[in-house]
Each structure stands twice: as structure tokens, then as C-alpha cells.
Design a protein around this motif. Structure first.
Motif, PDB file in Angstrom:
ATOM      1  N   ALA A  37       0.851  -1.198   0.000  1.00 26.72           N
ATOM      2  CA  ALA A  37       0.000   0.000   0.000  1.00 26.72           C
ATOM      3  C   ALA A  37       0.883   1.245   0.000  1.00 26.72           C
ATOM      4  CB  ALA A  37      -0.932  -0.008   1.209  1.00 26.72           C
ATOM      5  N   ARG A  38       1.904   1.243   0.835  1.00 28.69           N
ATOM      6  CA  ARG A  38       2.800   2.424   0.909  1.00 28.69           C
ATOM      7  C   ARG A  38       3.504   2.632  -0.430  1.00 28.69           C
ATOM      8  NH1 ARG A  38       4.288   0.605   6.165  1.00 28.69           N
ATOM      9  NH2 ARG A  38       3.265   1.957   7.683  1.00 28.69           N
ATOM     10  N   GLU A  39       4.012   1.511  -1.005  1.00 27.57           N
ATOM     11  CA  GLU A  39       4.771   1.633  -2.267  1.00 27.57           C
ATOM     12  C   GLU A  39       3.848   2.099  -3.402  1.00 27.57           C
ATOM     13  OE1 GLU A  39       8.058  -1.802  -1.204  1.00 27.57           O
ATOM     14  OE2 GLU A  39       6.712  -2.134  -2.911  1.00 27.57           O
ATOM     15  N   SER A  40       2.621   1.569  -3.430  1.00 24.19           N
ATOM     16  CA  SER A  40       1.701   1.947  -4.517  1.00 24.19           C
ATOM     17  C   SER A  40       1.286   3.411  -4.406  1.00 24.19           C
ATOM     18  CB  SER A  40       0.441   1.077  -4.498  1.00 24.19           C
ATOM     19  OG  SER A  40       0.786  -0.273  -4.565  1.00 24.19           O
ATOM     20  N   LEU A  41       1.195   3.889  -3.184  1.00 25.10           N
ATOM     21  CA  LEU A  41       0.734   5.273  -2.978  1.00 25.10           C
ATOM     22  C   LEU A  41       1.836   6.300  -3.200  1.00 25.10           C
ATOM     23  CD1 LEU A  41      -1.547   5.353   0.158  1.00 25.10           C
ATOM     24  CD2 LEU A  41      -1.981   6.389  -2.075  1.00 25.10           C
ATOM     25  N   ALA A  42       3.070   5.909  -2.907  1.00 23.12           N
ATOM     26  CA  ALA A  42       4.178   6.881  -2.881  1.00 23.12           C
ATOM     27  C   ALA A  42       4.213   7.782  -4.120  1.00 23.12           C
ATOM     28  CB  ALA A  42       5.494   6.165  -2.664  1.00 23.12           C
ATOM     29  N   PRO A  43       4.082   7.227  -5.346  1.00 23.09           N
ATOM     30  CA  PRO A  43       4.204   8.117  -6.516  1.00 23.09           C
ATOM     31  C   PRO A  43       3.099   9.154  -6.611  1.00 23.09           C
ATOM     32  CG  PRO A  43       4.138   5.787  -7.188  1.00 23.09           C
ATOM     33  CD  PRO A  43       3.872   5.828  -5.717  1.00 23.09           C
ATOM     34  N   PHE A  44       1.985   8.932  -5.937  1.00 26.28           N
ATOM     35  CA  PHE A  44       0.831   9.832  -6.096  1.00 26.28           C
ATOM     36  C   PHE A  44       0.748  10.900  -5.003  1.00 26.28           C
ATOM     37  CE2 PHE A  44      -0.589   5.690  -7.870  1.00 26.28           C
ATOM     38  CZ  PHE A  44      -0.692   6.092  -9.199  1.00 26.28           C
ATOM     39  N   ILE A  45       1.358  10.619  -3.855  1.00 25.86           N
ATOM     40  CA  ILE A  45       1.205  11.554  -2.739  1.00 25.86           C
ATOM     41  C   ILE A  45       1.916  12.862  -3.072  1.00 25.86           C
ATOM     42  CG2 ILE A  45       1.833  11.970  -0.316  1.00 25.86           C
ATOM     43  CD1 ILE A  45       0.925   9.225   0.310  1.00 25.86           C
ATOM     44  N   ARG A  61      -4.677  14.124  -0.173  1.00 24.32           N
ATOM     45  CA  ARG A  61      -5.560  13.005  -0.504  1.00 24.32           C
ATOM     46  C   ARG A  61      -5.229  12.475  -1.883  1.00 24.32           C
ATOM     47  NH1 ARG A  61     -10.760  13.313   2.888  1.00 24.32           N
ATOM     48  NH2 ARG A  61     -10.168  14.905   4.386  1.00 24.32           N
ATOM     49  N   VAL A  62      -5.316  11.155  -2.019  1.00 22.24           N
ATOM     50  CA  VAL A  62      -5.207  10.540  -3.347  1.00 22.24           C
ATOM     51  C   VAL A  62      -6.574   9.931  -3.637  1.00 22.24           C
ATOM     52  CG1 VAL A  62      -4.068   8.789  -4.754  1.00 22.24           C
ATOM     53  CG2 VAL A  62      -2.742  10.067  -3.052  1.00 22.24           C
ATOM     54  N   TYR A  63      -7.287  10.542  -4.564  1.00 24.06           N
ATOM     55  CA  TYR A  63      -8.645  10.093  -4.897  1.00 24.06           C
ATOM     56  C   TYR A  63      -8.595   8.878  -5.825  1.00 24.06           C
ATOM     57  CZ  TYR A  63     -10.555  14.248  -2.635  1.00 24.06           C
ATOM     58  OH  TYR A  63     -10.906  15.187  -1.706  1.00 24.06           O
ATOM     59  N   THR A  64      -9.735   8.252  -6.017  1.00 26.36           N
ATOM     60  CA  THR A  64      -9.864   7.077  -6.900  1.00 26.36           C
ATOM     61  C   THR A  64      -8.817   6.033  -6.501  1.00 26.36           C
ATOM     62  OG1 THR A  64     -10.216   8.797  -8.584  1.00 26.36           O
ATOM     63  CG2 THR A  64     -10.519   6.533  -9.292  1.00 26.36           C
ATOM     64  N   LEU A  65      -8.666   5.861  -5.201  1.00 23.28           N
ATOM     65  CA  LEU A  65      -7.626   4.964  -4.685  1.00 23.28           C
ATOM     66  C   LEU A  65      -7.755   3.545  -5.230  1.00 23.28           C
ATOM     67  CD1 LEU A  65      -5.293   4.756  -2.608  1.00 23.28           C
ATOM     68  CD2 LEU A  65      -7.002   4.004  -0.939  1.00 23.28           C
ATOM     69  N   VAL A  66      -8.991   3.092  -5.400  1.00 23.45           N
ATOM     70  CA  VAL A  66      -9.227   1.713  -5.834  1.00 23.45           C
ATOM     71  C   VAL A  66      -8.479   1.384  -7.125  1.00 23.45           C
ATOM     72  CG1 VAL A  66     -11.379   2.352  -6.999  1.00 23.45           C
ATOM     73  CG2 VAL A  66     -11.040  -0.019  -6.302  1.00 23.45           C
ATOM     74  N   ALA A  67      -8.202   2.393  -7.949  1.00 25.85           N
ATOM     75  CA  ALA A  67      -7.549   2.130  -9.230  1.00 25.85           C
ATOM     76  C   ALA A  67      -6.065   2.507  -9.207  1.00 25.85           C
ATOM     77  CB  ALA A  67      -8.264   2.901 -10.339  1.00 25.85           C
ATOM     78  N   ARG A  68      -5.500   2.654  -8.004  1.00 23.96           N
ATOM     79  CA  ARG A  68      -4.102   3.091  -7.901  1.00 23.96           C
ATOM     80  C   ARG A  68      -3.143   1.943  -7.613  1.00 23.96           C
ATOM     81  NH1 ARG A  68      -3.715   8.885  -8.892  1.00 23.96           N
ATOM     82  NH2 ARG A  68      -5.732   9.698  -8.321  1.00 23.96           N
ATOM     83  N   GLY A  69      -3.622   0.723  -7.709  1.00 20.28           N
ATOM     84  CA  GLY A  69      -2.739  -0.412  -7.446  1.00 20.28           C
ATOM     85  C   GLY A  69      -3.562  -1.619  -7.053  1.00 20.28           C
ATOM     86  N   ARG A  70      -3.049  -2.787  -7.391  1.00 20.82           N
ATOM     87  CA  ARG A  70      -3.773  -4.035  -7.159  1.00 20.82           C
ATOM     88  C   ARG A  70      -4.148  -4.200  -5.680  1.00 20.82           C
ATOM     89  NH1 ARG A  70      -5.256  -9.188  -9.415  1.00 20.82           N
ATOM     90  NH2 ARG A  70      -6.493  -9.846  -7.619  1.00 20.82           N
TER      91      ARG A  70
END
Ligand SMILES: O=C(O)CCC(=O)C(=O)O
Length: 279
Positions: A37-45, A61-70
Motif C-alpha cells: 500500500a505504501r509503495e503503490s501510494l508513494a508516486p501519487f502523494i 488526498r489521493v482520490y480514486t484509490l481503488v484504481a491506484r494499485g492491485r
């Protein structure tokens, strides 16, 4: 020998939500899930800073989280969460919001609110949406953990008839949802809560997924936010959560056909396919 893991106590969680308005799942995410979760989010934060006191001027906030990584697809359709939601929402319920929330140092507490308050139906009433808030970092009172008023999900439109409905009186009832990274809580959309103030020098990262009745309008428009080719690759369960299904007999249909047809490769919307001017 390892003790076998205890079976997931759906009934216990459902009873807690009915009674207090929320329940905590302590071992919701394991270490690998948290790392992913941390790695998938890092590029977007850092791409989206709060624009008002509700989003939080020091909150990202990173919106549309469901589509930001498996990993977020899996967390959104996690069978434990769905087993709880099945008991509160009608079949075919929808994902209405999906975002990470990083409360940065210096952020002040959010306004108290409920997550289904924009469905302007008189209270007391059953929740029209249900909220999951997951801790990616430890949630502490100092770093801005969510604060909840237990029992407020049962209140009417004007609060608890037995108490003054002032800000001070409400704040005195807040309980900090302190929980370790990996835990989450599931809360009725009728329950009053807020993101807390972050008085530490480190950010507090969490996420929220919210789910609403299948007849409700969703907060996020996932049809526009998630390209169809991405939605096509998701599981059928997740596609239903995103609205690629009908609420019987035909809410959600697309030009009279089932919306999942619109995900088939080569699908052309009938307004285009049947347009005489198309030649
Ligand atoms: O981040 C949190 O702890 C809660 C945030 C929240 O309630 C919201 O933004 O609606």
C-alpha cells in the motif's frame, strides 16, 4: 504448533456497529499488504493538497484509490469487509468514495460530520453508506487519528435529545480511534466523526473506502475516473462495486443493456453505433 487463526466474527462486528456505530478489525492488513500500500501510494502523494477546511489545508488526498494499485482493489473487495457490509446494505451496493488521507503535521481537526449526510433523508434512519478507515501508519491521538462519537449513529437530525447539541458538548463525547498500522474500522455512515489534529512532526497516512446503497448517487464518478480498459481487468465483484451492474429491475442499464456489456472490447455506445449519420 501455531494456533489456528480464529474465524472472522462477522456477527460480533455487526453487533458492535449496531450498538456503537463502529467496529475495529485489528489484523486487517498484514506487513506485506502495508508495504504494498505504501509503495503503490508513494508516486501519487503530493499531487493533491486540501483546498478547504474539510479536505484539510495540511492534508494530502489521493482520490480514486481503488484504481491506484492491485493492493487497493483487494482491500476494496476484501471478503471480511463485504461480509459486514452485506448485513447493512442492499445487494449490489456501490463503492462511493475511495481515497488515501495523509494528515500532515500542523493539521487541525476536521469539522464533525457524518459520511452519509448528503443523502438528505430524515434521521434517525439506517445508514445509507458505510465507511471503512484503514491505518497505514499507527493512528494515535497525537498524530490525528479519527475521532468518533459512539452511539451517534442512532441520533435524530438534531443530535441526542438528552444532551445539548453544542460543539463543546459534542467534542466532549469524541473517542480517539487509536489503532496500530494494519488495523481498520468499519463505521455506519450515520456516525459523527472527524479526522483529528496532527500535533506530531510526522504525517499520518490512512485510507478510506465508503460504500453506499445501490440506488444512491456515488460521491466519486468512477465511470469517468477509471478508464474502461482498467475496469475491464478488475474482478467481477469489484466491477459491481464500481457500478458495472444493475440494481433490479434495471437501474444502471446502458441504453437498455446490462452495463457490463459496455466493458466488452470493441463495444460502441448505441448512440454512436445506431447513429444514421455514422455511415
Ligand atoms: O482521516 C480521517 O481520520 C477521517 C477523515 C474523514 O472523516 C473524512 O475526510 O471524511
Amino acid at each position: 504448533m501455531d494456533k489456528p487463526a480464529a474465524p472472522f466474527d462477522v456477527d460480533g462486528h455487526v453487533a458492535a456497529i449496531r450498538e456503537r456505530g463502529f467496529t475495529v478489525i485489528r489484523d486487517f492488513m498484514d506487513a506485506d499488504t502495508l508495504r504494498e500500500a505504501r509503495e503503490s501510494l508513494a508516486p501519487f502523494i503530493g499531487a493533491h493538497h486540501g483546498r478547504n477546511s474539510f479536505e484539510g489545508y495540511r492534508t494530502e488526498r489521493v482520490y480514486t484509490l481503488v484504481a491506484r494499485g492491485r493492493v487497493f482493489e483487494d482491500l476494496t473487495a476484501d471478503p471480511r469487509i463485504l461480509a459486514i457490509l452485506d448485513r447493512f446494505l442492499q445487494p449490489g451496493y456501490l463503492l462511493t468514495a475511495s481515497q488515501s488521507i495523509q494528515i500532515n503535521p500542523g493539521e487541525t481537526a476536521q469539522d464533525l460530520h457524518t459520511d452519509d449526510g448528503f443523502y438528505r433523508q430524515p434521521r434517525p434512519r439506517p445508514a445509507i453508506s458505510m465507511t471503512v478507515i484503514g491505518a497505514i501508519d499507527d493512528f494515535t491521538q497525537a498524530n490525528g487519528c479519527t475521532e468518533v462519537i459512539p452511539g451517534s449513529h442512532l441520533w435524530g437530525d438534531f443530535g441526542d435529545p438528552d444532551r445539548p447539541n453544542t460543539q463543546d458538548a459534542l467534542e466532549a463525547l469524541l473517542v480517539p480511534m487509536e489503532m496500530p498500522a494494519g488495523a481498520c474500522f468499519v463505521m455506519a455512515g450515520t456516525c459523527l466523526h472527524r479526522g483529528g489534529a496532527n500535533r506530531t512532526d510526522r504525517p499520518r497516512l490512512g485510507f478510506t473506502n465508503q460504500y453506499c446503497e445501490p440506488w444512491g448517487r456515488t460521491q466519486e464518478n468512477f465511470f469517468l475516473g477509471i478508464p474502461p480498459e482498467r475496469a475491464r481487468a478488475m474482478s467481477p465483484r469489484l466491477q459491481t462495486l464500481l457500478g458495472y451492474d444493475i440494481h433490479p429491475p434495471f437501474m444502471g442499464m446502458v441504453s437498455s443493456v446490462h452495463p457490463r456489456k459496455a466493458l466488452e472490447p470493441g463495444w460502441i455506445p448505441p448512440v454512436v453505433a445506431q447513429d444514421p449519420a455514422r455511415g
